[in-house]
Design an enzyme around this catalytic site. Sequence first.
Site, mmCIF file in Angstrom:
data_model
loop_
_atom_site.group_PDB
_atom_site.id
_atom_site.type_symbol
_atom_site.label_atom_id
_atom_site.label_comp_id
_atom_site.label_asym_id
_atom_site.label_seq_id
_atom_site.Cartn_x
_atom_site.Cartn_y
_atom_site.Cartn_z
ATOM 1 N N ASN A 8 0.868 -0.698 -0.178
ATOM 2 C CA ASN A 8 -0.282 -0.557 0.316
ATOM 3 C C ASN A 8 0.979 1.228 -0.026
ATOM 4 O O ASN A 8 1.032 1.712 0.903
ATOM 5 C CB ASN A 8 -0.888 -0.197 1.659
ATOM 6 C CG ASN A 8 -1.966 1.369 1.739
ATOM 7 O OD1 ASN A 8 -1.891 1.989 0.413
ATOM 8 N ND2 ASN A 8 -2.488 1.316 2.759
ATOM 9 N N TRP A 9 0.867 2.047 -1.467
ATOM 10 C CA TRP A 9 1.914 3.169 -1.243
ATOM 11 C C TRP A 9 1.164 4.110 -0.432
ATOM 12 O O TRP A 9 2.444 5.426 -0.286
ATOM 13 C CB TRP A 9 2.157 3.600 -2.673
ATOM 14 C CG TRP A 9 3.211 2.451 -2.994
ATOM 15 C CD1 TRP A 9 3.459 1.128 -2.472
ATOM 16 C CD2 TRP A 9 3.154 2.097 -4.457
ATOM 17 N NE1 TRP A 9 4.063 0.611 -3.340
ATOM 18 C CE2 TRP A 9 4.836 1.793 -5.046
ATOM 19 C CE3 TRP A 9 3.733 2.656 -5.474
ATOM 20 C CZ2 TRP A 9 5.285 0.587 -5.593
ATOM 21 C CZ3 TRP A 9 3.626 2.604 -6.844
ATOM 22 C CH2 TRP A 9 5.240 1.110 -7.120
ATOM 23 N N LYS A 10 0.064 4.270 -0.165
ATOM 24 C CA LYS A 10 -0.283 5.042 0.451
ATOM 25 C C LYS A 10 -0.316 6.310 -0.592
ATOM 26 O O LYS A 10 -0.054 6.679 -2.045
ATOM 27 C CB LYS A 10 -0.222 5.471 1.490
ATOM 28 C CG LYS A 10 0.172 4.199 3.274
ATOM 29 C CD LYS A 10 0.055 4.351 4.091
ATOM 30 C CE LYS A 10 -0.265 3.084 4.863
ATOM 31 N NZ LYS A 10 0.144 3.200 5.822
ATOM 32 N N HIS A 96 -9.213 0.718 5.270
ATOM 33 C CA HIS A 96 -8.068 0.882 5.144
ATOM 34 C C HIS A 96 -8.478 2.194 6.990
ATOM 35 O O HIS A 96 -9.564 3.173 7.110
ATOM 36 C CB HIS A 96 -7.555 1.112 4.931
ATOM 37 C CG HIS A 96 -5.534 1.599 5.466
ATOM 38 N ND1 HIS A 96 -5.504 2.416 6.092
ATOM 39 C CD2 HIS A 96 -5.145 0.688 4.574
ATOM 40 C CE1 HIS A 96 -4.173 2.406 6.388
ATOM 41 N NE2 HIS A 96 -3.959 1.545 5.868
ATOM 42 N N GLU A 98 -6.975 3.843 8.254
ATOM 43 C CA GLU A 98 -7.152 5.734 7.624
ATOM 44 C C GLU A 98 -8.247 6.483 7.155
ATOM 45 O O GLU A 98 -8.336 7.439 7.085
ATOM 46 C CB GLU A 98 -5.636 5.813 6.992
ATOM 47 C CG GLU A 98 -4.440 5.661 7.468
ATOM 48 C CD GLU A 98 -3.102 4.363 6.493
ATOM 49 O OE1 GLU A 98 -3.166 5.365 5.520
ATOM 50 O OE2 GLU A 98 -2.345 4.429 7.695
ATOM 51 N N GLU A 172 -4.677 -5.161 10.804
ATOM 52 C CA GLU A 172 -3.597 -4.111 10.647
ATOM 53 C C GLU A 172 -4.242 -3.037 11.793
ATOM 54 O O GLU A 172 -5.170 -2.062 11.639
ATOM 55 C CB GLU A 172 -3.331 -2.735 9.535
ATOM 56 C CG GLU A 172 -3.660 -3.832 8.772
ATOM 57 C CD GLU A 172 -2.855 -2.364 6.934
ATOM 58 O OE1 GLU A 172 -1.835 -2.470 7.132
ATOM 59 O OE2 GLU A 172 -3.633 -1.870 7.147
ATOM 60 N N GLY A 178 2.428 1.797 11.076
ATOM 61 C CA GLY A 178 3.740 3.588 10.706
ATOM 62 C C GLY A 178 4.400 4.151 11.792
ATOM 63 O O GLY A 178 4.826 4.791 11.925
ATOM 64 N N SER A 216 3.951 -2.089 10.550
ATOM 65 C CA SER A 216 5.162 -1.710 10.342
ATOM 66 C C SER A 216 5.993 -3.225 10.365
ATOM 67 O O SER A 216 6.951 -3.726 10.666
ATOM 68 C CB SER A 216 5.785 -1.565 12.273
ATOM 69 O OG SER A 216 4.906 0.266 12.247
ATOM 70 N N GLY A 237 2.647 -0.432 3.834
ATOM 71 C CA GLY A 237 2.635 0.535 4.067
ATOM 72 C C GLY A 237 4.937 0.595 3.182
ATOM 73 O O GLY A 237 4.926 0.618 2.949
ATOM 74 N N GLY A 238 4.957 1.590 4.621
ATOM 75 C CA GLY A 238 6.139 1.824 4.463
ATOM 76 C C GLY A 238 7.624 1.453 4.135
ATOM 77 O O GLY A 238 8.356 1.934 2.942
HETATM 78 P P1 13P Z 1 3.296 0.593 7.673
HETATM 79 O O1 13P Z 1 3.298 -0.787 6.687
HETATM 80 O O2 13P Z 1 3.268 1.877 7.063
HETATM 81 O O3 13P Z 1 3.407 0.464 9.311
HETATM 82 O O4 13P Z 1 1.818 0.928 6.939
HETATM 83 C C1 13P Z 1 1.166 -0.485 7.771
HETATM 84 C C2 13P Z 1 -0.770 0.117 6.482
HETATM 85 O O5 13P Z 1 -1.521 0.584 7.057
HETATM 86 C C3 13P Z 1 -0.596 -1.203 4.939
HETATM 87 O O6 13P Z 1 -2.074 -0.673 4.874
#
Ligand code: 13P
Length: 252
Positions: A8-10, A96, A98, A172, A178, A216, A237-238
């Site tokens: 997920n590149w957000k 998600h 967010e 998650e 994050g 993470s 994510g990251g």
């Molecule tokens: P991180 O891997 O940056 O913690 O993000 C997880 C995430 O929200 C993937 O959808």
Amino acid sequence: MKKIIAANWKMNKDRAQSRAAAEELASGLAGRKAERTVMIFPPFLSIAEVSKALGGCADTVVGAQNFYPAESGAYTGEISLAMLADAGASWVLVGHSERRHILHESDVFLAQKTQFALSRNFGVVFCIGETLEERESGKLADVLTRQISQGLSAVFDMPSNLLQEKLIIAYEPVWAIGTGKVAGDREVLEAHAKVKEILAAQPGDLSILPVLYGGSVKPANAQALLALANVDGLLVGGASLEAKSFLNIINA
Ligand code: 13P
């Protein structure tokens, strides 16, 4: 079943950066060591670039991080599944944290989105997870039960072979997203067992659905997470933003 590794590149990467990352991924995937299904969720504007770059990669799909559940029309600022399909996306993220917490999407709206996408032949990665406050006040099971039973309420009467192919759950924990705080083995085992139990209790028994862990995930912890019971893959994510790091997770 092959483990599923999703990126997920957000809200990161412009089109040139997305193309460069996707091209690097494509050459890395050609030599991939592990049998994995790979999913990439770039920002909307990069979907076409990323689809083009990954077009020749087996077991690799491109998805969108969001959409609006209507065919077309007066929904200023929104994007339809037909537009996403045209750009090369075949999956979507729904629920998600967010979008639940920053954009205030409700369980009712998430149920509507899930039903809409599945009925139009899109696959859905349906995300769930508790906040730190909910966990610390002993509400983990209640929160997961509510998110699953309400968010998936519109799919209970869909054929189980369709759901098995097109619906993935991602657990998650919000406090691990994050933050660098990956959930410990015991917490992941407990939550994934609970998710499977809640899925099994839904009408039609949804325990066949894969359940991913997210929060993470890094190359250094991916292998250990994938080895845990009931962890069918990872949502990253990251650590998915750099192709090398994401390839290391795929090959973990
Ligand atoms: P991180 O891997 O940056 O913690 O993000 C997880 C995430 O929200 C993937 O959808």
